[in-house]
Design an enzyme around this catalytic site. Sequence first.
Site, PDB file in Angstrom:
ATOM      1  N   GLN A 242       0.847  -1.192   0.000  1.00 47.69           N
ATOM      2  CA  GLN A 242       0.000   0.000   0.000  1.00 47.69           C
ATOM      3  C   GLN A 242       0.885   1.246   0.000  1.00 47.69           C
ATOM      4  O   GLN A 242       1.673   1.466   0.932  1.00 47.69           O
ATOM      5  CB  GLN A 242      -0.934   0.050   1.202  1.00 47.69           C
ATOM      6  CG  GLN A 242      -1.968   1.188   1.029  1.00 47.69           C
ATOM      7  CD  GLN A 242      -2.787   1.450   2.262  1.00 47.69           C
ATOM      8  OE1 GLN A 242      -2.238   1.813   3.305  1.00 47.69           O
ATOM      9  NE2 GLN A 242      -4.098   1.299   2.151  1.00 47.69           N
TER      10      GLN A 242
ATOM     11  N   TYR B   8      -6.052  10.926   3.893  1.00 43.10           N
ATOM     12  CA  TYR B   8      -4.680  11.193   3.479  1.00 43.10           C
ATOM     13  C   TYR B   8      -4.658  11.911   2.136  1.00 43.10           C
ATOM     14  O   TYR B   8      -5.701  12.326   1.627  1.00 43.10           O
ATOM     15  CB  TYR B   8      -3.871   9.901   3.517  1.00 43.10           C
ATOM     16  CG  TYR B   8      -3.825   9.317   4.908  1.00 43.10           C
ATOM     17  CD1 TYR B   8      -3.224  10.025   5.953  1.00 43.10           C
ATOM     18  CD2 TYR B   8      -4.425   8.098   5.204  1.00 43.10           C
ATOM     19  CE1 TYR B   8      -3.214   9.518   7.248  1.00 43.10           C
ATOM     20  CE2 TYR B   8      -4.411   7.587   6.507  1.00 43.10           C
ATOM     21  CZ  TYR B   8      -3.813   8.302   7.517  1.00 43.10           C
ATOM     22  OH  TYR B   8      -3.802   7.825   8.800  1.00 43.10           O
TER      23      TYR B   8
END
Length: 363
Positions: A99, A184
């Site tokens: 990720q 994010y």
Amino acid sequence: MNKLFDTVQLAGHTLKNRIVMPPMTRSRSSQPGDIANELMADYYAQRASAGLIISEGTQISALGKGYAWTPGIYTAEQIAGWKKVTDKVHQAGGIMFAQLWHVGRVSHPSNTGGEQPIAPSAIAAKDVKVFIDEDDKPDFVATAQPRAMSHDDIKQVINEYRQAARNAVDAGFDGIELHAANGYLINQFIDSESNQRTDEYGGSLENRLRFLQQVTQAVCDEIGAERVGVRLAPLTTLNGTVDDNPFETYIGAAKVLNDLNVAYLHIAEADWDDAPLMEQSFKQALRENYAGLMIYAGKYTGEKAEQALAAGWADLIGFGRPFVANPDLPARIEQGIELAQHDPDTLFGGGAKGYTDYPLVTQ
């Protein structure tokens, strides 16, 4: 448990089941340098019976780091560290994606080498704290005021994602997942309240999805769309990102990602107490607008996972916290064995305790 243990194809591999170990920050990288290590290799290899493992969030640059002790994938030492992990996972028969993570405004100069965090707009993440370790004094502190990204910043970060995808493949990962959820950087561009730009990256939905589209295009061009997944969180309010119209926004995102032919969408459902429920109609609409694999994660049990797969709007199911204390989770689900409970005090930081010392069901 029939469908949960069916095989499925991803990135040229046959996944042995439809159980996913989703990204979970555990903050155990080696310091200095934020380097993946042998302990992490043991942890992930213990869980290789999952059909797919997705690594913890892994920062693509020094400025992309939001929390102390999280691993990176932008230096030669970090790539070598992750190679130890992927080698051990593959030896155990697992498939693993990395990720890729840039936190944007969810950071503090203590985590970024003194640099001011960046974001789509110069808007601080309100009431959000991050974990720092300054002078060996770990603490939670408020996020810093970010500066708005210039066009040069945007180009640089897109290139950092592209390079990180290449680094991940070089480190032995079978593919990558873009972290576009949970407040994010990519999520900050998508959601209306955190993006107040007036150029081609802000305002309209098409503009707010432009950064997502360009980052995804860059990594697809670099390693192939069949090795790229994207994580989205349509209803989350984590880290201060809120969207005025999540249905319209995330159906739009699904259409963009469908056009890019990415391998999967990974939907993180809000899973805290009193969290908003994601309606079935929303899930069906995502399925209708995106043709690839759909992963869902958020408080699923084996029974609920079977129901989701049978309903057709999910292809794989992520089990987060249960994987912490149950390294052989698929066997436990298949055999109906009661799940062990994790120790919350050992989730972040530390060593083997509460990390690699949870027993297998056969032990």
